[in-house]
Enzyme design. Structure first.
Site, PDB file in Angstrom:
ATOM      1  N   CYS A  32       0.944  -1.228   0.031  1.00  0.00           N
ATOM      2  CA  CYS A  32       0.098   0.062  -0.052  1.00  0.00           C
ATOM      3  C   CYS A  32       0.934   1.334   0.045  1.00  0.00           C
ATOM      4  CB  CYS A  32      -0.903  -0.171   1.154  1.00  0.00           C
ATOM      5  SG  CYS A  32      -2.440   1.158   0.817  1.00  0.00           S
TER       6      CYS A  32
ATOM      7  N   HIS B  53      -3.786  -4.780  -0.527  1.00  0.00           N
ATOM      8  CA  HIS B  53      -3.376  -5.437   0.699  1.00  0.00           C
ATOM      9  C   HIS B  53      -3.343  -7.038   0.666  1.00  0.00           C
ATOM     10  CE1 HIS B  53      -3.056  -1.797   3.351  1.00  0.00           C
ATOM     11  NE2 HIS B  53      -4.078  -1.443   2.907  1.00  0.00           N
TER      12      HIS B  53
ATOM     13  N   GLU C 233      -2.621  -8.961   2.608  1.00  0.00           N
ATOM     14  CA  GLU C 233      -2.922  -9.498   4.017  1.00  0.00           C
ATOM     15  C   GLU C 233      -4.576  -9.463   4.263  1.00  0.00           C
ATOM     16  OE1 GLU C 233      -2.361  -5.299   4.934  1.00  0.00           O
ATOM     17  OE2 GLU C 233      -1.485  -6.789   3.460  1.00  0.00           O
TER      18      GLU C 233
END
Length: 212
Positions: A81, A193, A195
């Site tokens: 990001c 992202h 994750e």
């Protein structure tokens, strides 16, 4: 096991990144210690919020030097990001121009779209030969951002006969095309992202670990 340091400089969704990397098999340490960051197999630079604030946090822990030294030695780094955005020359947010880490030429500025921020799941256009997106080229990934690099200049003027291997650039679109990911030697980065991107994001992290 593969060792990864998630750079701890006071910004970023660091706990989610740590947990995601641990789930895909890495041994993870959250730290800003230069020796640990230098010795780890991989370094992750997370980032959320404003470009200027992230750069201030990075420089406060000498993160700029940590990244520079790793890349100079061919040691893998993954930006996420705003951790990707700061790899460019500069960011322009709310009229504030902030120098980045200047690993890539270009400017990060506001998306030109009817709705900003760009938030939610979206597809990407991955290039042939991508390692990060191997097996997940058609998946969706989770974005949340108002700014992005909308061009990528490094390698675009290299002749076809050049021995220089140009970066692999993945694109997405929100009001116009923007850089969604880059694979450039030891430096990789994603605007989205991983994750927060479920199974597809987990596979991308596994793919990155194979490069370490």
């Amino acid at each position: 096991m593969t060792s990864v340091v998630v750079l701890d400089y006071g910004f970023g969704n660091v706990r989610s990144a740590v947990r995601s990397l641990e789930r895909v098999g890495a041994t993870v340490e959250l730290t800003a210690d230069p020796r640990a960051a230098a010795e780890a197999d991989g370094l992750v630079v997370p980032g959320v919020g404003a470009f200027a604030a992230v750069m201030k946090g990075l420089t406060a822990v000498n993160g700029d030097q940590i990244v520079e030294r790793r890349l100079a030695g061919g040691r893998p780094v993954l930006g996420i990001c705003v951790g990707m955005q700061v790899m460019f020359d500069a960011g322009d947010e709310h009229g504030e121009h902030t120098d980045g880490l200047a690993q890539w030429p270009g400017l990060v500025d506001r998306l030109e779209a009817p709705i900003v921020p760009h938030m939610g799941w979206d597809t990407v256009e991955a290039p042939v030969g991508s390692v990060l997106f191997e097996g997940i080229e058609d998946e969706r990934f989770y974005f949340v951002h108002s700014y992005a690099a909308r061009s990528f200049l490094l390698g675009t003027d290299e002749p076809a006969s050049s021995r220089f291997k140009p970066p692999l650039v993945t694109w997405s679109e929100h009001g116009g095309r923007f850089v969604a990911a880059v694979e450039n030697g030891p430096l990789s980065a994603t605007q989205f992202h991983p994750e927060k991107s479920g199974d597809a994001g987990a596979q991308l992290l596994r793919n990155w670990l194979t490069t370490l």
